[in-house]
Design a protein around this motif. Sequence first.
Motif, PDB file in Angstrom:
ATOM      1  N   ALA A 188       0.813  -1.222   0.000  1.00  0.00           N
ATOM      2  CA  ALA A 188       0.000   0.000   0.000  1.00  0.00           C
ATOM      3  C   ALA A 188       0.842   1.266   0.000  1.00  0.00           C
ATOM      4  CB  ALA A 188      -0.955  -0.029   1.195  1.00  0.00           C
ATOM      5  N   PRO A 189       1.910   1.367   0.821  1.00  0.00           N
ATOM      6  CA  PRO A 189       2.720   2.609   0.767  1.00  0.00           C
ATOM      7  C   PRO A 189       3.347   2.846  -0.605  1.00  0.00           C
ATOM      8  CG  PRO A 189       3.185   1.382   2.774  1.00  0.00           C
ATOM      9  CD  PRO A 189       2.350   0.493   1.919  1.00  0.00           C
ATOM     10  N   MET A 190       3.832   1.781  -1.247  1.00  0.00           N
ATOM     11  CA  MET A 190       4.445   1.946  -2.559  1.00  0.00           C
ATOM     12  C   MET A 190       3.418   2.378  -3.597  1.00  0.00           C
ATOM     13  SD  MET A 190       7.637   1.584  -2.361  1.00  0.00           S
ATOM     14  CE  MET A 190       7.945   1.544  -4.119  1.00  0.00           C
ATOM     15  N   LEU A 191       2.211   1.822  -3.505  1.00  0.00           N
ATOM     16  CA  LEU A 191       1.160   2.224  -4.433  1.00  0.00           C
ATOM     17  C   LEU A 191       0.784   3.684  -4.233  1.00  0.00           C
ATOM     18  CD1 LEU A 191      -1.184  -0.906  -4.408  1.00  0.00           C
ATOM     19  CD2 LEU A 191       0.278  -0.122  -6.265  1.00  0.00           C
ATOM     20  N   ARG A 192       0.751   4.119  -2.978  1.00  0.00           N
ATOM     21  CA  ARG A 192       0.435   5.522  -2.703  1.00  0.00           C
ATOM     22  C   ARG A 192       1.513   6.441  -3.269  1.00  0.00           C
ATOM     23  NH1 ARG A 192      -1.636   3.527   2.370  1.00  0.00           N
ATOM     24  NH2 ARG A 192       0.373   3.931   3.372  1.00  0.00           N
ATOM     25  N   TRP A 193       2.788   6.057  -3.071  1.00  0.00           N
ATOM     26  CA  TRP A 193       3.883   6.863  -3.606  1.00  0.00           C
ATOM     27  C   TRP A 193       3.848   6.897  -5.125  1.00  0.00           C
ATOM     28  CZ3 TRP A 193       6.698  10.423  -1.458  1.00  0.00           C
ATOM     29  CH2 TRP A 193       6.907  10.414  -0.079  1.00  0.00           C
ATOM     30  N   ALA A 194       3.542   5.745  -5.730  1.00  0.00           N
ATOM     31  CA  ALA A 194       3.474   5.698  -7.195  1.00  0.00           C
ATOM     32  C   ALA A 194       2.335   6.577  -7.714  1.00  0.00           C
ATOM     33  CB  ALA A 194       3.280   4.252  -7.657  1.00  0.00           C
ATOM     34  N   ALA A 195       1.174   6.502  -7.050  1.00  0.00           N
ATOM     35  CA  ALA A 195       0.046   7.338  -7.459  1.00  0.00           C
ATOM     36  C   ALA A 195       0.375   8.825  -7.291  1.00  0.00           C
ATOM     37  CB  ALA A 195      -1.198   6.973  -6.646  1.00  0.00           C
ATOM     38  N   ALA A 196       1.032   9.158  -6.169  1.00  0.00           N
ATOM     39  CA  ALA A 196       1.407  10.553  -5.939  1.00  0.00           C
ATOM     40  C   ALA A 196       2.403  11.035  -6.991  1.00  0.00           C
ATOM     41  CB  ALA A 196       2.007  10.709  -4.543  1.00  0.00           C
TER      42      ALA A 196
END
Length: 278
Positions: A9-17
């Motif tokens: 989840a953190p990596m997906l959030r960073w990628a989306a950001a």
Amino acid sequence: MREQSFWSAPMLRWAAAAIVVFNGFFPAVWILFTSLKTETELVQKPITWWPENPMLGNYVRAFIDQPLLHYLKNSVIVATGATVLSLLVAAFAAYAIARLNLKRRELILTCIVASSMFPLVTLLVPIFETMRALGWLNTYMALILPYVVLNLPVCTLVLVSFFQSIPRDLENAAMIDGCTRLGALWHVVVPLAAPGVFTAGILAFVNSWDEFLLALSLNSSPGARTLPVGIALYQGEFTFPWPIISAALIVAIVPVAILIAIFQERVVGGLTQGGLKG
């Protein structure tokens, strides 16, 4: 194990950001680089990302080829006037919806949301005929009043969510001390809802600053043109001076960027709180 850590989840959030940031900043950065290039360098292959010999002459040309400073002044007056009037009217409307015992309140809010969904092109002819009947074509009011109408739905909805979160006891205490309901609105409710007021104001200002269709149709005379319409005039019948157009675009972007940078915390806080409270 690596796949799980990458798709966490953190990596997906960073990628989306990162995608959102890239999508938002890359066009502006590309326009900035283009404004520093010559026309020859712009069309050469392979494409050069960074200008080989950055030049500011395009900015000088942008102010010389068209009265860009005059267009800038018109945009400031129109956007500021529309923002102030939008906040004033929206504050009364939002307070009435949030505090008064209105029947079918949800229906009123639904109608406000629905009114913001009409395509602007469908409203162009009635607005044009109204302004012509009033004799306001090619004046500031020809744009300010329609912009107020267009900004009211979003400004009202933002302020309603904030006004609802303010305890009624604060207003009652002010009225017991001799303050009128109108005074309680301006001296108690509005200051406490400052993040929402700033958020609504920034949204109204940006919408008024960027609008093109009404500005092109209602204010066609050279002295009444706003910045978006003025920038469109740099294009000739057979020529597209993209470096000069890019320089003019940067001039148009800078005031809004400065405004958002100054009030960034209040705007972000207002959007976040408004989303949670709404």
